[in-house]
Design an enzyme around this catalytic site. Structure first.
Site, PDB file in Angstrom:
ATOM      1  N   CYS A   3     -96.569  47.615  99.864  1.00 14.15           N
ATOM      2  CA  CYS A   3     -96.777  46.163  99.834  1.00 14.15           C
ATOM      3  C   CYS A   3     -98.146  45.853 100.442  1.00 14.15           C
ATOM      4  O   CYS A   3     -98.429  46.227 101.585  1.00 14.15           O
ATOM      5  CB  CYS A   3     -95.669  45.457 100.616  1.00 14.15           C
ATOM      6  SG  CYS A   3     -96.017  43.703 100.891  1.00 14.15           S
ATOM      7  N   CYS A   6     -97.977  43.895 103.766  1.00 10.67           N
ATOM      8  CA  CYS A   6     -97.499  44.744 104.871  1.00 10.67           C
ATOM      9  C   CYS A   6     -98.640  45.643 105.355  1.00 10.67           C
ATOM     10  O   CYS A   6     -98.815  45.849 106.563  1.00 10.67           O
ATOM     11  CB  CYS A   6     -96.297  45.581 104.435  1.00 10.67           C
ATOM     12  SG  CYS A   6     -94.738  44.656 104.395  1.00 10.67           S
ATOM     13  N   ASN A  84     -96.130  29.904  96.202  1.00  9.00           N
ATOM     14  CA  ASN A  84     -95.741  30.244  94.842  1.00  9.00           C
ATOM     15  C   ASN A  84     -94.549  31.191  94.924  1.00  9.00           C
ATOM     16  O   ASN A  84     -94.623  32.231  95.584  1.00  9.00           O
ATOM     17  CB  ASN A  84     -96.902  30.941  94.107  1.00  9.00           C
ATOM     18  CG  ASN A  84     -98.099  30.025  93.942  1.00  9.00           C
ATOM     19  OD1 ASN A  84     -97.943  28.841  93.641  1.00  9.00           O
ATOM     20  ND2 ASN A  84     -99.296  30.553  94.131  1.00  9.00           N
ATOM     21  N   GLY A  90     -96.807  31.814  89.600  1.00  7.87           N
ATOM     22  CA  GLY A  90     -98.124  32.274  90.042  1.00  7.87           C
ATOM     23  C   GLY A  90     -98.104  33.228  91.216  1.00  7.87           C
ATOM     24  O   GLY A  90     -99.160  33.576  91.748  1.00  7.87           O
ATOM     25  N   HIS A  95     -94.845  39.397  98.826  1.00  9.80           N
ATOM     26  CA  HIS A  95     -94.549  39.297 100.260  1.00  9.80           C
ATOM     27  C   HIS A  95     -94.753  37.815 100.562  1.00  9.80           C
ATOM     28  O   HIS A  95     -95.871  37.291 100.364  1.00  9.80           O
ATOM     29  CB  HIS A  95     -95.501  40.196 101.060  1.00  9.80           C
ATOM     30  CG  HIS A  95     -95.285  40.182 102.551  1.00  9.80           C
ATOM     31  ND1 HIS A  95     -95.080  41.345 103.285  1.00  9.80           N
ATOM     32  CD2 HIS A  95     -95.259  39.166 103.443  1.00  9.80           C
ATOM     33  CE1 HIS A  95     -94.933  41.028 104.575  1.00  9.80           C
ATOM     34  NE2 HIS A  95     -95.045  39.701 104.691  1.00  9.80           N
ATOM     35  N   HIS A  97     -95.690  34.288 101.412  1.00  9.22           N
ATOM     36  CA  HIS A  97     -96.918  33.794 102.060  1.00  9.22           C
ATOM     37  C   HIS A  97     -97.112  32.327 101.733  1.00  9.22           C
ATOM     38  O   HIS A  97     -96.694  31.841 100.684  1.00  9.22           O
ATOM     39  CB  HIS A  97     -98.138  34.603 101.620  1.00  9.22           C
ATOM     40  CG  HIS A  97     -98.329  34.703 100.136  1.00  9.22           C
ATOM     41  ND1 HIS A  97     -97.616  35.591  99.361  1.00  9.22           N
ATOM     42  CD2 HIS A  97     -99.134  34.019  99.283  1.00  9.22           C
ATOM     43  CE1 HIS A  97     -97.978  35.453  98.097  1.00  9.22           C
ATOM     44  NE2 HIS A  97     -98.896  34.499  98.010  1.00  9.22           N
ATOM     45  N   HIS A  99    -100.092  29.467 101.405  1.00  9.07           N
ATOM     46  CA  HIS A  99    -101.521  29.185 101.292  1.00  9.07           C
ATOM     47  C   HIS A  99    -101.804  27.910 102.087  1.00  9.07           C
ATOM     48  O   HIS A  99    -101.110  26.898 101.911  1.00  9.07           O
ATOM     49  CB  HIS A  99    -101.908  28.915  99.833  1.00  9.07           C
ATOM     50  CG  HIS A  99    -101.647  30.058  98.893  1.00  9.07           C
ATOM     51  ND1 HIS A  99    -102.656  30.902  98.471  1.00  9.07           N
ATOM     52  CD2 HIS A  99    -100.516  30.482  98.276  1.00  9.07           C
ATOM     53  CE1 HIS A  99    -102.146  31.800  97.623  1.00  9.07           C
ATOM     54  NE2 HIS A  99    -100.846  31.563  97.491  1.00  9.07           N
TER      55      HIS A  99
HETATM   56  P1  5GP Z   1    -100.166  34.352  95.167  1.00  7.32           P
HETATM   57  O1  5GP Z   1    -100.922  34.349  93.869  1.00  7.32           O
HETATM   58  O2  5GP Z   1     -99.204  35.522  95.238  1.00  7.32           O
HETATM   59  O3  5GP Z   1     -99.531  33.058  95.537  1.00  7.32           O
HETATM   60  O4  5GP Z   1    -101.261  34.588  96.274  1.00  7.32           O
HETATM   61  C1  5GP Z   1    -101.773  35.846  96.586  1.00  7.32           C
HETATM   62  C2  5GP Z   1    -103.097  35.617  97.250  1.00  7.32           C
HETATM   63  O5  5GP Z   1    -103.491  36.814  97.877  1.00  7.32           O
HETATM   64  C3  5GP Z   1    -104.217  35.238  96.259  1.00  7.32           C
HETATM   65  O6  5GP Z   1    -104.747  33.971  96.609  1.00  7.32           O
HETATM   66  C4  5GP Z   1    -105.217  36.368  96.426  1.00  7.32           C
HETATM   67  O7  5GP Z   1    -106.556  35.940  96.360  1.00  7.32           O
HETATM   68  C5  5GP Z   1    -104.876  36.948  97.781  1.00  7.32           C
HETATM   69  N1  5GP Z   1    -105.185  38.354  97.911  1.00  7.32           N
HETATM   70  C6  5GP Z   1    -104.897  39.340  97.020  1.00  7.32           C
HETATM   71  N2  5GP Z   1    -105.308  40.531  97.492  1.00  7.32           N
HETATM   72  C7  5GP Z   1    -105.875  40.280  98.719  1.00  7.32           C
HETATM   73  C8  5GP Z   1    -106.482  41.127  99.695  1.00  7.32           C
HETATM   74  O8  5GP Z   1    -106.594  42.340  99.555  1.00  7.32           O
HETATM   75  N3  5GP Z   1    -106.946  40.524 100.828  1.00  7.32           N
HETATM   76  C9  5GP Z   1    -106.856  39.181 101.023  1.00  7.32           C
HETATM   77  N4  5GP Z   1    -107.354  38.693 102.169  1.00  7.32           N
HETATM   78  N5  5GP Z   1    -106.272  38.353 100.125  1.00  7.32           N
HETATM   79  C10 5GP Z   1    -105.786  38.907  98.988  1.00  7.32           C
HETATM   80 ZN    ZN Z   2     -94.645  43.214 102.606  1.00  5.33          ZN
END
Ligand code: 5GP
Ligand code: ZN
Length: 111
Positions: A3, A6, A84, A90, A95, A97, A99
């Site tokens: 992950c 993680c 999301n 999206g 994991h 999170h 924003h």
């Molecule tokens: P999701 O699209 O799952 O809601 O958000 C995942 C977020 O993780 C995206 O905004 C993406 O830019 C961010 N992200 C993906 N890989 C990495 C990484 O390796 N480091 C950081 N700091 N952010 C990441």
């Molecule tokens: Zn995780």
């Protein structure tokens, strides 16, 4: 477990840390969608909001106590919090999170 978040939490993958305590970790998004874009995650692996229940919801409550502190420390007067849940909504990293987006270039609101 394979992950990404993680690995970021345990330091295996570097990140730009914004805040950390025993329950959660916050870091700058690698691909910011606004002037300031922070991700806040529980240290415990929870794949998505669908897996939040009476056993782990205190972690989500804690994150929502921490977000205003992060906002204050980073000078966010206004900000938007997004989760999301699920690929079709999206979610790309499985994991949980949140924003936290701020800055003068926040786009059109969705709701
Ligand atoms: P999701 O699209 O799952 O809601 O958000 C995942 C977020 O993780 C995206 O905004 C993406 O830019 C961010 N992200 C993906 N890989 C990495 C990484 O390796 N480091 C950081 N700091 N952010 C990441
Ligand atoms: Zn995780």
């Amino acid at each position: 477990m394979d992950c990404l978040f993680c690995k970021i939490i345990n330091g295996e993958i570097p990140s730009s840390k914004v805040y950390e305590d025993e329950l959660c970790y916050a870091f700058n998004d690698i691909n910011p969608q606004s002037e300031k874009h922070i991700l806040v995650v529980p240290k415990e692996h929870i794949c998505c909001l669908n897996k939040v229940d009476e056993h782990n919801s205190h972690l989500v409550a804690h994150i929502f106590e921490v977000i205003p502190k992060i906002a204050k420390e980073n000078g966010f007067e206004s900000y938007r919090v997004i989760n999301n849940c699920g690929e079709a909504a999206g979610q790309t990293v499985m994991h949980l999170h949140f924003h936290v987006l701020s800055g003068s270039n926040l786009g059109e609101k969705l709701v």
